[in-house]
Design an enzyme around this catalytic site. Structure first.
Site, PDB file in Angstrom:
ATOM      1  N   ASP A   1       0.912  -1.132   0.000  1.00  0.00           N
ATOM      2  CA  ASP A   1       0.000   0.000   0.000  1.00  0.00           C
ATOM      3  C   ASP A   1       0.953   1.183   0.000  1.00  0.00           C
ATOM      4  OD1 ASP A   1      -1.418   2.286   0.925  1.00  0.00           O
ATOM      5  OD2 ASP A   1      -3.031   0.953   1.539  1.00  0.00           O
ATOM      6  N   HIS A   2       1.118   1.828  -1.138  1.00  0.00           N
ATOM      7  CA  HIS A   2       2.252   2.755  -1.235  1.00  0.00           C
ATOM      8  C   HIS A   2       2.108   3.948  -0.277  1.00  0.00           C
ATOM      9  CE1 HIS A   2      -0.163   5.088  -4.181  1.00  0.00           C
ATOM     10  NE2 HIS A   2       0.622   6.107  -3.874  1.00  0.00           N
TER      11      HIS A   2
ATOM     12  N   HIS B 171      -5.577   2.898   0.991  1.00  0.00           N
ATOM     13  CA  HIS B 171      -4.852   4.048   1.542  1.00  0.00           C
ATOM     14  C   HIS B 171      -5.605   4.737   2.688  1.00  0.00           C
ATOM     15  CE1 HIS B 171      -2.726   3.232  -2.041  1.00  0.00           C
ATOM     16  NE2 HIS B 171      -3.384   4.027  -2.847  1.00  0.00           N
TER      17      HIS B 171
HETATM   18  O1  LIG Z   1      -3.129   3.905  -5.588  1.00  0.00           O
HETATM   19  C1  LIG Z   1      -3.431   4.911  -6.195  1.00  0.00           C
HETATM   20  O2  LIG Z   1      -2.880   6.081  -5.804  1.00  0.00           O
HETATM   21  C2  LIG Z   1      -2.823   7.180  -6.707  1.00  0.00           C
HETATM   22  C3  LIG Z   1      -2.510   8.399  -5.845  1.00  0.00           C
HETATM   23  O3  LIG Z   1      -1.260   8.238  -5.237  1.00  0.00           O
HETATM   24  P1  LIG Z   1      -0.378   9.500  -4.812  1.00  0.00           P
HETATM   25  O4  LIG Z   1       0.796   8.902  -4.140  1.00  0.00           O
HETATM   26  O5  LIG Z   1      -0.052  10.220  -6.086  1.00  0.00           O
HETATM   27  O6  LIG Z   1      -1.232  10.348  -3.930  1.00  0.00           O
HETATM   28  C4  LIG Z   1      -4.112   7.352  -7.465  1.00  0.00           C
HETATM   29  O7  LIG Z   1      -3.956   8.358  -8.459  1.00  0.00           O
HETATM   30  C5  LIG Z   1      -4.488   6.056  -8.135  1.00  0.00           C
HETATM   31  O8  LIG Z   1      -5.777   6.191  -8.754  1.00  0.00           O
HETATM   32  C6  LIG Z   1      -4.550   4.917  -7.141  1.00  0.00           C
HETATM   33  O9  LIG Z   1      -4.666   3.679  -7.838  1.00  0.00           O
END
Ligand SMILES: O=C1O[C@H](COP(=O)(O)O)[C@@H](O)[C@H](O)[C@H]1O
Ligand SMILES: NC(=O)C1=CN([C@@H]2O[C@H](COP(=O)(O)OP(=O)(O)OC[C@H]3O[C@@H](n4cnc5c(N)ncnc54)[C@H](OP(=O)(O)O)[C@@H]3O)[C@@H](O)[C@H]2O)C=CC1
Length: 517
Positions: free
Chosen positions: A190-191, A253
């Protein structure tokens, strides 16, 4: 090869990194740049190798050129003029194979053994799946059938989200993976958990004496988590139209950030202890079991045509690869309760959406007001104290307090006591994928999600989704470039609250907080 004196140089063990989906978007935008940054910071063992895997034919040289281009475009470190590029690039090879064909894996095994010999790598293998989720099961089975798990060292599987489409499909996927990998070999990404300020929540809470005594329903009025994006669905319409904001951002997230805010202090900071505490929170989420409860507590909406910064923007239904009659939500907000002693009665408001006015992720903890307002006689409405954790793109924290206006006799003004991490660290703040790749190579699963967390999050989300499916067209709308549908404000108004401005700006873009950009 570190040129930054302050970074830690604890190196990951020597291993082969397999990037399945090496010709794709994630590999190019995030993974190759992350590997290069780790190399530049001396965090990769000298003896490492990377094998890119996808169907498209590529020679090793062509693949290395692709890696070079991706670093040029997306990496926070630039390749230096005069740098010995080949010293890095020689560690990269490519293998064209179809995931569904086990013979390709047998060839991959031979190639791997050759590289392990060449670089004296002791058989450690890290498989990163930057692939469509439908392929996750096949790839793990073929890794085993093709003999890729028979090396002399450890095997680890790093797997991208989405982990399933709902609880049932996630269970099925987990069962498939469990046939090949043990739970402690699976690293579910989960980045957001790789982001500096999300990791900092733990330290802010458990490393400071003055927050913990206040961190409960006696002193906290509500928590607001906003994850707003300015982008639309870009070229990911095909995936997104089957996912929607609730699955794409909510299940993972947003609930992970909520769990970090709400969890009990673990007695030890070992990965298992942190996972145990988070899963207790996720299991304590009050489920919305009826359509009425969902309607009262969750809002969904889709963007229509609008504009931002003077640019006309199309509606969601006009986007590439999106069904022109789609009811998929590009925005959702919810009022969520954690039904335990600490949080009883405290609403957690969460919202996320595409095509909103700013790109920002912020967690705002609103404290209860003072028991009485002694300044009321002087007609001063005291604002509540806020703790604001800025996750993305600005990183930092600030506390909003009330203080006397300098020079005035009695005027009171809210002001921010601020720690702006991005002002100090700037571009050197490591990107999420760097941390996560490094952690996976080190075998540290703290900032990955354990299966029971994923399952508990799906269980909460599935109830909402089932209610929505009963009335698919009941989705609200909002113009691209706006802050979402009107109904989102009612979620808070029913409790006497309102959304606090994020990014230090109110909805008319009036800046009230020092370091807003
Ligand atoms: O996991 C995802 O995250 C991105 C947003 O990530 P961020 O680190 O740029 O805030 C999102 O645009 C994407 O739809 C989703 O799959
Ligand atoms: N892109 C992003 O920012 C994010 C992506 N993700 C997730 O990461 C994963 C990958 O996403 P993304 O990179 O955008 O996807 P892309 O469609 O850009 O890339 C998919 C990759 O898979 C390869 N591939 C497809 N089918 C096969 C097959 N049968 N055998 C071998 N290789 C195959 C493709 O290469 P080829 O056609 O050459 O075979 C390509 O390299 C997805 O699960 C996505 O949800 C998660 C968060 C953010």
């Amino acid at each position: 090869m570190t040129d930054n004196p302050i970074v830690e140089t604890l190196q990951a063990p020597s291993a082969v990194f397999f990037i399945f989906g090496a010709t794709g978007d994630l590999a190019s935008r995030k993974l190759f740049p992350a590997i290069y940054s780790l190399y530049r910071e001396g965090k990769l063992a000298e003896d490492f190798a990377v094998i890119g895997v996808a169907r498209r034919p590529r020679t090793n040289e062509e693949f290395r050129d692709n890696v070079h281009e991706s670093i040029d475009e997306f990496c926070r470190y630039k390749i230096q003029p005069g740098e010995d590029w080949n010293k890095f690039a020689q560690h990269f090879e490519y293998k064209s194979l179809d995931i569904n064909n086990v013979d390709g894996f047998r060839e991959l095994r031979e190639q791997t053994e050759g590289l392990e010999q060449k670089f004296s790598i002791p058989g450690n293998r890290l498989f990163f799946l930057a692939l469509a989720p439908e392929l996750f099961g096949s790839v793990s089975l073929n890794l085993r059938e093709g003999g890729m798990m028979d090396g002399q060292g450890w095997n680890r599987l790093v797997i991208e989200k989405p982990f399933g489409y709902d609880l049932e499909s996630a269970r099925k996927l987990n069962t498939e993976l469990a046939q090949v990998f043990a739970e402690d070999e699976i690293f579910r990404i989960d980045h957001y958990l790789g982001k500096e300020m999300v990791q900092n929540i733990e330290v802010i809470r458990f490393g400071n004496a003055f927050f913990e005594p206040l961190w409960n329903n006696q002193h906290i009025a509500n928590v607001q988590i906003t994850l707003s994006e300015t982008v639309g669905v870009e070229e990911r319409g095909g995936y997104y139209d089957h996912s929607g904001a609730l699955r794409d951002m909510g299940q993972n997230h947003m609930l992970q950030m909520l769990a970090m805010i709400a969890m009990e202090p673990p007695s030890r900071l070992l990965p298992e202890d942190i996972h145990d505490e988070k899963v207790k929170v996720l299991r304590s989420l009050r489920p919305y079991l009826t359509a009425e409860e969902v309607d009262k507590n969750v809002v969904r909406a889709q963007y229509t045509a609008g504009s931002a910064k003077g640019k006309e923007l199309p509606g969601y239904r006009e986007e590439d690869k999106v069904d022109p009659e789609s009811n998929t939500e590009t925005y959702f907000s919810a009022r969520v309760f954690v039904d335990n002693f600490r949080w009883a009665g405290v609403p957690f408001y969460i919202r996320t959406g595409k095509r909103l006015p700013v790109k920002t992720t912020e967690i705002i903890v609103e404290f209860k007001r003072t028991p009485t307002n002694v300044y009321l006689g002087q007609r001063h409405n005291l604002e509540p104290n806020l703790l604001v954790i800025r996750v993305n793109p600005m990183e930092g924290i600030y506390i909003k307090i009330n203080a006397k206006k300098p020079g005035s006799d009695s005027e009171i003004q809210p002001l921010a006591m601020e720690f702006c991490q991005s002002c100090m660290i700037g571009i050197n703040s490591p990107e999420a994928y760097e941390r996560l790749l490094e952690d996976a190579a080190q075998g540290d699963s703290t900032y990955f999600t354990r299966w029971d967390e994923v399952a508990a999050a799906w269980s909460f989300i599935d109830h909402i989704d089932h209610a929505w499916k009963q009335h698919p067209s009941d989705v609200k709308s909002y113009p691209a470039g706006s802050w979402g549908p009107e109904e989102t404000h009612q979620l808070l108004q029913q409790d006497g609250f309102h959304w606090w401005p994020v990014n230090g700006q109110d909805e008319d873009n009036v800046i009230w907080q020092a370091n807003s950009r």
